[in-house]
Design a protein around this motif. Sequence first.
Motif: not given
Length: 484
Positions: A158-160, A153-156, A165-166
Amino acid sequence: MPLDFRTASQLRHHHPAWRLLLADHSPLIASFLDAAFIEPNVRTMPESRLQARLEDHLFQLRESEREEAFPRSATDYLNDWADNHKGWLRKFYPIDSDEAHFDLTPAAEKAIGWLTSLTQRHFVGTESRLKTIFDLLGQILEGVETDAEARIAELERRQSDIQREIDSIRDGHIDVMGETAVRERFQQLTGTARELLSDFREVEHNFRQLDRQAREQITTWEGSKGQLLDHIFGERDAIADSDQGKTFRAFWDFLMSPSRQEELTDGLEQLFRLDEVRELSPDPRLKRIHFDWLEAGEQTQRTVARLSEQLRRFLDDQAYLENKRIMQVIQDIEGHALALRDDPPGGDLMSVESPTADIRLPMERPLFSPPLQPVIDDEVTSGDESAVDPDALFNQVVVDDVRLRHAIDRQLQGRDQVTLAQVIDANPLEVGLAELVAYLSLAGSDERATFDDQTPETIAWQDESGLMRRARLPRVLFTRQRTG
């Protein structure tokens, strides 16, 4: 740990850093040692050069202050600062040198660093340190998290965030760091980089203290060799397995990566091209700070190597004493034999069987028997080490592959490619042909190395007897890998 009255009293009377602050000429000592060692990042300095620098420093102070302010000579001051009761400088003689050298002690560096922190700073950066606290807090909590779903959940999340930002950059919205933030983070980077050099000096001091204790124990030891080695290696393992030893080893492995070195070099070059950084007039030596880390780390490794060398000499000395005792027993037996030569005792001294031919007929030879499968007992039992002869362990030629890799990496720091002959010219062979074969073995497994069979080259070295040896082999070329 809390600082109680007894601990503070002990520090005041025995710690070199506190003694420096209480010294009569503490401004002279702190300003000179900072200018001679800390500011230029000098690890050691010969006595003649340090004495000349102190004479110039004293001359300038006497011109501005008064003539009788500093009446002693530079040599007297240096020897006084290196005295065991002061402990601000370390005076020693390097290997293969008859001139004394000086090095700053960690205690003096701490005192000078604290005095430097009292000076007025241009501005106090708080934002970058607050962000550092949050980053460290996040790393700790993430590192100890054992729930797989929570980590995902933490990685997802950060991915979002990265995807948003992109998308924002693609829409033309680019957040650029302000000048104040750049200067603040550059100030924090500079301070942390210099603190790392201080850490190296303290780690080296700890290993040097272990080396000194080992020498004292070896000199006064009266027990068995096994007990002494157990004790010394136990203390060394305690330092290596401590938090300080583990983080130093991890830092050293991280820094020795060629890709990391190249990444640091390119990043510092880009940093110094920023207008916000150029306005601060930064020290240009900061661009080579990672090479200063390498030099300081190598000096720490050499201190550990000297400890191992001291242990080897101890074993050699013990073997010599044991062999000397055996020779004395043999000489006593020979002396008794010579004394009985003219007046031998009566009776038979010994009996010798008559020599006979050992004849075995072909038909007497046994038939073939299949070999028995041995039963190996994998249980290891410890015995009495006093009957073990350790000489065979130290008569072997051992080549340190890590030292050879470091030699290749150092030659590739300032150039794109280098031949094996150039590496050996800069680092002469110490154990002859065995070390050359080790270089070839490393090249065979190194992706950066190529063999040119069409272009042979000759490598020469001097063996232990002083004879020049030469080997002709295909050219070996090492090429520095670049990160994408």
